[in-house]
Write a protein that holds these residues in place. Structure first.
Motif, PDB file in Angstrom:
ATOM      1  N   LEU A   2     -15.508  30.376   3.502  1.00 47.10           N
ATOM      2  CA  LEU A   2     -14.973  29.669   2.356  1.00 47.10           C
ATOM      3  C   LEU A   2     -14.249  28.424   2.848  1.00 47.10           C
ATOM      4  O   LEU A   2     -13.471  28.500   3.793  1.00 47.10           O
ATOM      5  CB  LEU A   2     -14.005  30.545   1.565  1.00 47.10           C
ATOM      6  CG  LEU A   2     -14.601  31.758   0.865  1.00 47.10           C
ATOM      7  CD1 LEU A   2     -13.489  32.641   0.300  1.00 47.10           C
ATOM      8  CD2 LEU A   2     -15.549  31.335  -0.233  1.00 47.10           C
ATOM      9  N   GLN A   3     -14.484  27.314   2.175  1.00 39.49           N
ATOM     10  CA  GLN A   3     -13.869  26.056   2.556  1.00 39.49           C
ATOM     11  C   GLN A   3     -13.279  25.419   1.312  1.00 39.49           C
ATOM     12  O   GLN A   3     -14.014  24.988   0.422  1.00 39.49           O
ATOM     13  CB  GLN A   3     -14.915  25.123   3.181  1.00 39.49           C
ATOM     14  CG  GLN A   3     -14.384  23.807   3.660  1.00 39.49           C
ATOM     15  CD  GLN A   3     -13.759  23.917   5.051  1.00 39.49           C
ATOM     16  OE1 GLN A   3     -14.016  24.849   5.784  1.00 39.49           O
ATOM     17  NE2 GLN A   3     -12.931  22.952   5.391  1.00 39.49           N
ATOM     18  N   ALA A   4     -11.937  25.353   1.256  1.00 41.29           N
ATOM     19  CA  ALA A   4     -11.260  24.752   0.117  1.00 41.29           C
ATOM     20  C   ALA A   4     -10.922  23.301   0.413  1.00 41.29           C
ATOM     21  O   ALA A   4     -10.580  22.955   1.546  1.00 41.29           O
ATOM     22  CB  ALA A   4      -9.983  25.519  -0.201  1.00 41.29           C
ATOM     23  N   SER A   5     -10.998  22.456  -0.607  1.00 40.74           N
ATOM     24  CA  SER A   5     -10.668  21.042  -0.455  1.00 40.74           C
ATOM     25  C   SER A   5     -10.276  20.469  -1.807  1.00 40.74           C
ATOM     26  O   SER A   5     -10.396  21.142  -2.833  1.00 40.74           O
ATOM     27  CB  SER A   5     -11.864  20.276   0.128  1.00 40.74           C
ATOM     28  OG  SER A   5     -12.978  20.369  -0.745  1.00 40.74           O
ATOM     29  N   GLY A   6      -9.810  19.213  -1.774  1.00 34.90           N
ATOM     30  CA  GLY A   6      -9.476  18.531  -3.020  1.00 34.90           C
ATOM     31  C   GLY A   6      -8.000  18.379  -3.289  1.00 34.90           C
ATOM     32  O   GLY A   6      -7.612  17.729  -4.260  1.00 34.90           O
ATOM     33  N   GLY A   7      -7.159  18.983  -2.466  1.00 38.22           N
ATOM     34  CA  GLY A   7      -5.726  18.863  -2.674  1.00 38.22           C
ATOM     35  C   GLY A   7      -5.219  17.470  -2.378  1.00 38.22           C
ATOM     36  O   GLY A   7      -5.930  16.627  -1.837  1.00 38.22           O
ATOM     37  N   GLY A   8      -3.980  17.231  -2.746  1.00 37.69           N
ATOM     38  CA  GLY A   8      -3.371  15.928  -2.502  1.00 37.69           C
ATOM     39  C   GLY A   8      -2.082  15.775  -3.252  1.00 37.69           C
ATOM     40  O   GLY A   8      -1.545  16.739  -3.803  1.00 37.69           O
ATOM     41  N   LEU A   9      -1.579  14.546  -3.283  1.00 37.01           N
ATOM     42  CA  LEU A   9      -0.338  14.205  -3.980  1.00 37.01           C
ATOM     43  C   LEU A   9      -0.686  13.628  -5.350  1.00 37.01           C
ATOM     44  O   LEU A   9      -1.515  12.708  -5.450  1.00 37.01           O
ATOM     45  CB  LEU A   9       0.454  13.194  -3.165  1.00 37.01           C
ATOM     46  CG  LEU A   9       1.708  12.612  -3.819  1.00 37.01           C
ATOM     47  CD1 LEU A   9       2.741  13.712  -4.062  1.00 37.01           C
ATOM     48  CD2 LEU A   9       2.297  11.505  -2.943  1.00 37.01           C
ATOM     49  N   VAL A  10      -0.053  14.160  -6.377  1.00 32.29           N
ATOM     50  CA  VAL A  10      -0.311  13.683  -7.736  1.00 32.29           C
ATOM     51  C   VAL A  10       1.013  13.658  -8.495  1.00 32.29           C
ATOM     52  O   VAL A  10       1.910  14.459  -8.221  1.00 32.29           O
ATOM     53  CB  VAL A  10      -1.353  14.587  -8.442  1.00 32.29           C
ATOM     54  CG1 VAL A  10      -0.841  16.015  -8.578  1.00 32.29           C
ATOM     55  CG2 VAL A  10      -1.761  14.031  -9.789  1.00 32.29           C
ATOM     56  N   GLN A  11       1.132  12.731  -9.427  1.00 28.57           N
ATOM     57  CA  GLN A  11       2.341  12.638 -10.230  1.00 28.57           C
ATOM     58  C   GLN A  11       2.337  13.709 -11.327  1.00 28.57           C
ATOM     59  O   GLN A  11       1.268  14.165 -11.762  1.00 28.57           O
ATOM     60  CB  GLN A  11       2.447  11.258 -10.863  1.00 28.57           C
ATOM     61  CG  GLN A  11       2.682  10.141  -9.857  1.00 28.57           C
ATOM     62  CD  GLN A  11       2.941   8.814 -10.529  1.00 28.57           C
ATOM     63  OE1 GLN A  11       2.632   8.633 -11.714  1.00 28.57           O
ATOM     64  NE2 GLN A  11       3.513   7.889  -9.790  1.00 28.57           N
ATOM     65  N   PRO A  12       3.519  14.103 -11.789  1.00 29.40           N
ATOM     66  CA  PRO A  12       3.587  15.045 -12.911  1.00 29.40           C
ATOM     67  C   PRO A  12       2.769  14.539 -14.097  1.00 29.40           C
ATOM     68  O   PRO A  12       2.816  13.345 -14.425  1.00 29.40           O
ATOM     69  CB  PRO A  12       5.084  15.095 -13.236  1.00 29.40           C
ATOM     70  CG  PRO A  12       5.749  14.782 -11.931  1.00 29.40           C
ATOM     71  CD  PRO A  12       4.863  13.762 -11.266  1.00 29.40           C
ATOM     72  N   GLY A  13       2.021  15.448 -14.714  1.00 28.32           N
ATOM     73  CA  GLY A  13       1.145  15.086 -15.815  1.00 28.32           C
ATOM     74  C   GLY A  13      -0.250  14.692 -15.387  1.00 28.32           C
ATOM     75  O   GLY A  13      -1.139  14.544 -16.226  1.00 28.32           O
ATOM     76  N   GLY A  14      -0.453  14.531 -14.098  1.00 20.99           N
ATOM     77  CA  GLY A  14      -1.746  14.121 -13.580  1.00 20.99           C
ATOM     78  C   GLY A  14      -2.717  15.280 -13.416  1.00 20.99           C
ATOM     79  O   GLY A  14      -2.419  16.424 -13.780  1.00 20.99           O
TER      80      GLY A  14
END
Length: 123
Positions: A2-14
């Motif tokens: 299993l390989q998870a990806s797509g995380g990051g920094l996002v502003q509230p409401g994003g």
């Protein structure tokens, strides 16, 4: 497996979309789920989807904001996260449930785990 990806920094409401790529064998598990673990907290259930896609379950904190789906052609499970809040900050893990049981939300029911992807919700 299993390989998870797509995380990051996002502003509230994003919004963010997480991806979990699996081998064909792992993707054929009874359920594919997402869990998360915030700093200093236990790993908690977020969402899960059955092999057929006919059964989908969500934890109360994410109902109406997160959507789990799966693509059999790509052997990939997605977690679409909208209206993100600072409390959603955590490492997100995808997992595969290979045991046939009625419990689809306990960590112990999931045998295969991805490495996790960090989601940070902050202004």
């Amino acid at each position: 497996q299993l390989q998870a990806s797509g995380g990051g920094l996002v502003q509230p409401g994003g919004s963010l979309r997480l991806f979990c790529s699996a081998s064909e064998r792992t993707f054929s598990s009874y359920f594919m789920g997402w869990f998360r673990q915030a700093p200093g907290k236990e790993r908690e259930f977020i969402a899960t989807v059955s092999r057929s896609g006919g059964t989908v379950l969500y934890a109360d904190p994410v109902k109406g904001r997160f959507t789990i789906s799966r693509d059999g052609d790509e052997n990939t499970v997605y977690l679409q996260m909208n209206a993100l809040k600072p409390d959603d900050t955590a490492v997100y893990y995808c997992a595969a449930k290979t045991i046939y049981s009625r419990d689809h939300i306990s960590r112990g029911q999931y045998f295969y785990w991805g490495q996790g992807t960090l989601v940070t919700v902050s202004s």
